[in-house]
Design a protein around this motif. Structure first.
Motif, PDB file in Angstrom:
ATOM      1  N   GLU B   1       0.846  -1.201   0.000  1.00  0.00           N
ATOM      2  CA  GLU B   1       0.000   0.000   0.000  1.00  0.00           C
ATOM      3  C   GLU B   1       0.878   1.247   0.000  1.00  0.00           C
ATOM      4  OE1 GLU B   1      -2.878   0.035   3.106  1.00  0.00           O
ATOM      5  OE2 GLU B   1      -3.527   2.061   2.665  1.00  0.00           O
ATOM      6  N   THR B   2       0.668   2.105  -0.998  1.00  0.00           N
ATOM      7  CA  THR B   2       1.494   3.294  -1.149  1.00  0.00           C
ATOM      8  C   THR B   2       1.133   4.341  -0.113  1.00  0.00           C
ATOM      9  OG1 THR B   2       1.622   2.862  -3.513  1.00  0.00           O
ATOM     10  CG2 THR B   2       2.211   5.064  -2.767  1.00  0.00           C
ATOM     11  N   ALA B   3       2.151   4.915   0.516  1.00  0.00           N
ATOM     12  CA  ALA B   3       1.916   5.996   1.459  1.00  0.00           C
ATOM     13  C   ALA B   3       2.811   7.186   1.157  1.00  0.00           C
ATOM     14  CB  ALA B   3       2.156   5.510   2.887  1.00  0.00           C
ATOM     15  N   VAL B   4       3.586   7.067   0.075  1.00  0.00           N
ATOM     16  CA  VAL B   4       4.387   8.177  -0.426  1.00  0.00           C
ATOM     17  C   VAL B   4       3.849   8.468  -1.824  1.00  0.00           C
ATOM     18  CG1 VAL B   4       6.680   9.008  -1.001  1.00  0.00           C
ATOM     19  CG2 VAL B   4       6.384   7.405   0.904  1.00  0.00           C
ATOM     20  N   PHE B   5       3.271   9.645  -1.974  1.00  0.00           N
ATOM     21  CA  PHE B   5       2.545   9.979  -3.196  1.00  0.00           C
ATOM     22  C   PHE B   5       3.314  11.016  -4.006  1.00  0.00           C
ATOM     23  CE2 PHE B   5      -1.111   7.640  -1.927  1.00  0.00           C
ATOM     24  CZ  PHE B   5      -1.150   7.742  -0.552  1.00  0.00           C
ATOM     25  N   GLN B   6       3.484  10.706  -5.271  1.00  0.00           N
ATOM     26  CA  GLN B   6       4.217  11.614  -6.147  1.00  0.00           C
ATOM     27  C   GLN B   6       3.353  12.027  -7.328  1.00  0.00           C
ATOM     28  OE1 GLN B   6       8.221   8.984  -5.924  1.00  0.00           O
ATOM     29  NE2 GLN B   6       8.424  10.879  -7.114  1.00  0.00           N
ATOM     30  N   THR B   7       3.453  13.299  -7.686  1.00  0.00           N
ATOM     31  CA  THR B   7       2.801  13.791  -8.902  1.00  0.00           C
ATOM     32  C   THR B   7       3.744  14.715  -9.644  1.00  0.00           C
ATOM     33  OG1 THR B   7       1.814  15.638  -7.670  1.00  0.00           O
ATOM     34  CG2 THR B   7       0.456  13.660  -7.961  1.00  0.00           C
ATOM     35  N   PRO B   8       3.703  14.708 -10.976  1.00  0.00           N
ATOM     36  CA  PRO B   8       2.931  13.795 -11.828  1.00  0.00           C
ATOM     37  C   PRO B   8       3.616  12.432 -11.936  1.00  0.00           C
ATOM     38  CG  PRO B   8       4.290  15.201 -13.182  1.00  0.00           C
ATOM     39  CD  PRO B   8       4.528  15.634 -11.748  1.00  0.00           C
ATOM     40  N   ASN B   9       2.959  11.491 -12.603  1.00  0.00           N
ATOM     41  CA  ASN B   9       3.588  10.194 -12.857  1.00  0.00           C
ATOM     42  C   ASN B   9       4.623  10.316 -13.977  1.00  0.00           C
ATOM     43  OD1 ASN B   9       1.962   8.921 -10.968  1.00  0.00           O
ATOM     44  ND2 ASN B   9       0.346   8.554 -12.466  1.00  0.00           N
ATOM     45  N   TYR B  10       4.283  11.136 -14.974  1.00  0.00           N
ATOM     46  CA  TYR B  10       5.160  11.328 -16.130  1.00  0.00           C
ATOM     47  C   TYR B  10       5.201  12.812 -16.472  1.00  0.00           C
ATOM     48  CZ  TYR B  10       3.968   6.407 -16.768  1.00  0.00           C
ATOM     49  OH  TYR B  10       3.757   5.068 -16.573  1.00  0.00           O
ATOM     50  N   HIS B  11       6.322  13.213 -17.047  1.00  0.00           N
ATOM     51  CA  HIS B  11       6.426  14.595 -17.523  1.00  0.00           C
ATOM     52  C   HIS B  11       7.409  14.648 -18.671  1.00  0.00           C
ATOM     53  CE1 HIS B  11       5.852  18.924 -17.116  1.00  0.00           C
ATOM     54  NE2 HIS B  11       7.142  19.061 -17.335  1.00  0.00           N
ATOM     55  N   VAL B  12       6.976  15.253 -19.771  1.00  0.00           N
ATOM     56  CA  VAL B  12       7.847  15.441 -20.923  1.00  0.00           C
ATOM     57  C   VAL B  12       8.032  16.941 -21.116  1.00  0.00           C
ATOM     58  CG1 VAL B  12       8.194  15.015 -23.371  1.00  0.00           C
ATOM     59  CG2 VAL B  12       6.952  13.334 -21.978  1.00  0.00           C
ATOM     60  N   THR B  13       9.277  17.365 -21.281  1.00  0.00           N
ATOM     61  CA  THR B  13       9.536  18.791 -21.413  1.00  0.00           C
ATOM     62  C   THR B  13      10.740  19.022 -22.301  1.00  0.00           C
ATOM     63  OG1 THR B  13       9.763  20.855 -20.154  1.00  0.00           O
ATOM     64  CG2 THR B  13      11.103  18.990 -19.454  1.00  0.00           C
ATOM     65  N   GLN B  14      10.926  20.262 -22.681  1.00  0.00           N
ATOM     66  CA  GLN B  14      12.054  20.596 -23.557  1.00  0.00           C
ATOM     67  C   GLN B  14      13.249  21.086 -22.762  1.00  0.00           C
ATOM     68  OE1 GLN B  14      10.144  23.434 -26.231  1.00  0.00           O
ATOM     69  NE2 GLN B  14       9.944  21.841 -27.801  1.00  0.00           N
ATOM     70  N   ASN B 100      19.783   1.632  10.563  1.00  0.00           N
ATOM     71  CA  ASN B 100      18.942   0.519  10.124  1.00  0.00           C
ATOM     72  C   ASN B 100      17.509   0.954   9.809  1.00  0.00           C
ATOM     73  OD1 ASN B 100      17.999   1.104  12.630  1.00  0.00           O
ATOM     74  ND2 ASN B 100      17.898  -1.005  13.339  1.00  0.00           N
ATOM     75  N   THR B 101      17.291   2.231   9.616  1.00  0.00           N
ATOM     76  CA  THR B 101      15.936   2.699   9.377  1.00  0.00           C
ATOM     77  C   THR B 101      15.450   2.288   7.994  1.00  0.00           C
ATOM     78  OG1 THR B 101      14.501   4.624   9.637  1.00  0.00           O
ATOM     79  CG2 THR B 101      16.511   4.969   8.409  1.00  0.00           C
ATOM     80  N   GLU B 102      14.176   1.895   7.902  1.00  0.00           N
ATOM     81  CA  GLU B 102      13.601   1.516   6.624  1.00  0.00           C
ATOM     82  C   GLU B 102      13.192   2.759   5.860  1.00  0.00           C
ATOM     83  OE1 GLU B 102      10.317  -1.180   6.868  1.00  0.00           O
ATOM     84  OE2 GLU B 102       9.802  -0.987   4.740  1.00  0.00           O
ATOM     85  N   VAL B 103      13.470   2.759   4.589  1.00  0.00           N
ATOM     86  CA  VAL B 103      13.083   3.867   3.709  1.00  0.00           C
ATOM     87  C   VAL B 103      11.899   3.421   2.867  1.00  0.00           C
ATOM     88  CG1 VAL B 103      13.853   5.385   1.857  1.00  0.00           C
ATOM     89  CG2 VAL B 103      15.437   4.745   3.675  1.00  0.00           C
ATOM     90  N   PHE B 104      10.863   4.276   2.806  1.00  0.00           N
ATOM     91  CA  PHE B 104       9.646   3.984   2.053  1.00  0.00           C
ATOM     92  C   PHE B 104       9.641   4.871   0.811  1.00  0.00           C
ATOM     93  CE2 PHE B 104       7.269   1.467   5.188  1.00  0.00           C
ATOM     94  CZ  PHE B 104       8.040   1.699   6.320  1.00  0.00           C
ATOM     95  N   PHE B 105       9.456   4.235  -0.345  1.00  0.00           N
ATOM     96  CA  PHE B 105       9.549   4.950  -1.605  1.00  0.00           C
ATOM     97  C   PHE B 105       8.180   5.185  -2.237  1.00  0.00           C
ATOM     98  CE2 PHE B 105      14.060   5.097  -2.599  1.00  0.00           C
ATOM     99  CZ  PHE B 105      14.585   4.153  -1.744  1.00  0.00           C
ATOM    100  N   GLY B 106       8.082   6.263  -3.000  1.00  0.00           N
ATOM    101  CA  GLY B 106       6.963   6.462  -3.898  1.00  0.00           C
ATOM    102  C   GLY B 106       7.232   5.750  -5.217  1.00  0.00           C
ATOM    103  N   LYS B 107       6.250   5.812  -6.126  1.00  0.00           N
ATOM    104  CA  LYS B 107       6.391   5.114  -7.407  1.00  0.00           C
ATOM    105  C   LYS B 107       7.237   5.880  -8.402  1.00  0.00           C
ATOM    106  CE  LYS B 107       2.164   2.370  -7.361  1.00  0.00           C
ATOM    107  NZ  LYS B 107       0.953   2.000  -8.138  1.00  0.00           N
ATOM    108  N   GLY B 108       7.482   7.137  -8.123  1.00  0.00           N
ATOM    109  CA  GLY B 108       8.371   7.894  -8.980  1.00  0.00           C
ATOM    110  C   GLY B 108       7.669   8.785  -9.990  1.00  0.00           C
ATOM    111  N   THR B 109       8.409   9.770 -10.448  1.00  0.00           N
ATOM    112  CA  THR B 109       8.003  10.634 -11.559  1.00  0.00           C
ATOM    113  C   THR B 109       9.014  10.430 -12.672  1.00  0.00           C
ATOM    114  OG1 THR B 109       6.977  12.333 -10.172  1.00  0.00           O
ATOM    115  CG2 THR B 109       7.723  13.000 -12.372  1.00  0.00           C
ATOM    116  N   ARG B 110       8.511  10.005 -13.830  1.00  0.00           N
ATOM    117  CA  ARG B 110       9.408   9.784 -14.959  1.00  0.00           C
ATOM    118  C   ARG B 110       9.523  11.069 -15.775  1.00  0.00           C
ATOM    119  NH1 ARG B 110      11.467   5.467 -17.490  1.00  0.00           N
ATOM    120  NH2 ARG B 110      10.209   4.038 -16.243  1.00  0.00           N
TER     121      ARG B 110
END
Lengths: 116, 114
Positions: B1-14, B100-110
Motif C-alpha cells: 500500500e502506497t503511502a508516499v505519493f508523487q505527482t505527476p507520474n510522467y512529464h515530458v519537457t524541452q 537501520n531505518t527503513e526507507v519507504f519509496f513512492g512510485k516515482g516521476t518519470r
C-alpha cells in the motif's frame, strides 16, 4: 568511500529452482545492509535488512546472512516463483557524514526473471 | 500500500524548461529524500531533509533544488532541465535517521527531456 557491488545484472531461472543474488559491500563503518525489491513500474520496497553478523534474516521466503568477514549479504530463496520476477537492489546505509539519516548507497541491481 | 505519493507520474519537457515535482507522505515520518533512478536503473541519493536540515549529495547539479513546506511534503524543482536529467525521480521517507531505518519509496516521476 562506501560502495555496494552486485555482480549479476540479469538472472533468468525456471520456476521452482533456487536462487542466490550476490551482494558485497565496502565501508569503514559498522554496516547496515538492506535488500529492496522493485517490481515493474512500482516503488522499491524493503525485503530484508540486517546489521548482525552471522545471523540469518528471513522474509517472504527470501533469506540473507550478513557476513562481516567477507563483507557479503547475499540474497537467497530455495524455490523461486513467477511473482518473484523483479529488480533486486542491495543497499548499505550511508554513514559517511557520521549520521545515516536513512540515506542509502544502492548496488546496480539484479534483474530476476522467472520463467514457467 | 502506497503511502508516499508523487505527482505527476510522467512529464515530458524541452531542454531549458523549469519543472517541479511534488511529493507527500502520509506516514508521519520526519525525514524525506529524493533519489534519482537513471536509464540503467541505478539508484542514487540526491537529497535528504530532516528537521529543516538539508543534506545535498555533492554530485547534484545546482539547478536541482528541494522545497519543503512541512515535514510531510518535499518537492523537487529543476530550474533548467538538460537531456541527462531524463530519469525517474523517486521520493522517499523514513521514520528515523538511524543506520537501520527503513526507507519507504513512492512510485516515482518519470521525466523525459527532449
Amino acid at each position: 568511500g562506501d560502495s555496494v557491488t552486485q555482480t549479476e545484472g540479469l538472472v533468468t531461472l525456471t520456476k521452482g529452482l533456487p536462487v542466490m543474488l550476490n551482494c558485497t559491500y565496502q565501508t569503514t563503518y559498522s554496516p547496515f545492509l538492506f535488500w529492496y525489491v522493485q517490481h515493474l513500474n512500482e516503488a522499491p520496497k524493503l525485503l530484508l535488512k540486517s546489521s548482525t553478523d552471522n545471523k540469518r534474516t528471513e522474509h517472504q521466503g527470501f533469506y540473507a546472512t550478513l557476513h562481516k568477514s567477507s563483507s557479503s549479504f547475499h540474497l537467497q530463496k530455495s524455490s523461486v516463483q513467477l511473482s518473484d520476477s523483479a529488480l533486486y537492489f542491495c543497499a548499505l546505509s550511508d554513514l559517511t557524514r557520521g549520521s545515516a539519516l536513512g540515506r542509502l548507497h544502492f548496488g546496480a541491481g539484479t534483474q530476476l526473471i522467472v520463467i514457467p | 500500500e502506497t503511502a508516499v505519493f508523487q505527482t505527476p507520474n510522467y512529464h515530458v519537457t524541452q531542454v531549458g524548461n523549469e519543472v517541479s515535482f511534488n511529493c507527500k507522505q502520509t506516514l508521519g515520518h520526519d525525514t524525506m529524500y529524493w533519489y534519482k533512478q537513471d536509464s540503467k536503473k541505478l539508484l542514487k541519493i540526491m537529497f535528504s531533509y530532516n528537521n529543516k536540515q538539508l543534506i545535498v549529495n555533492e554530485t547534484v547539479p545546482r539547478r536541482f533544488s528541494p522545497q519543503s513546506s512541512d515535514k510531510a511534503h518535499l518537492n523537487l524543482r529543476i530550474k533548467s532541465v538538460e537531456p541527462e536529467d531524463s530519469a525517474v525521480y523517486l521520493c522517499a521517507s523514513s521514520p528515523g535517521t538511524g543506520g537501520n531505518t527503513e526507507v519507504f519509496f513512492g512510485k516515482g516521476t518519470r521525466l523525459t527531456v527532449v
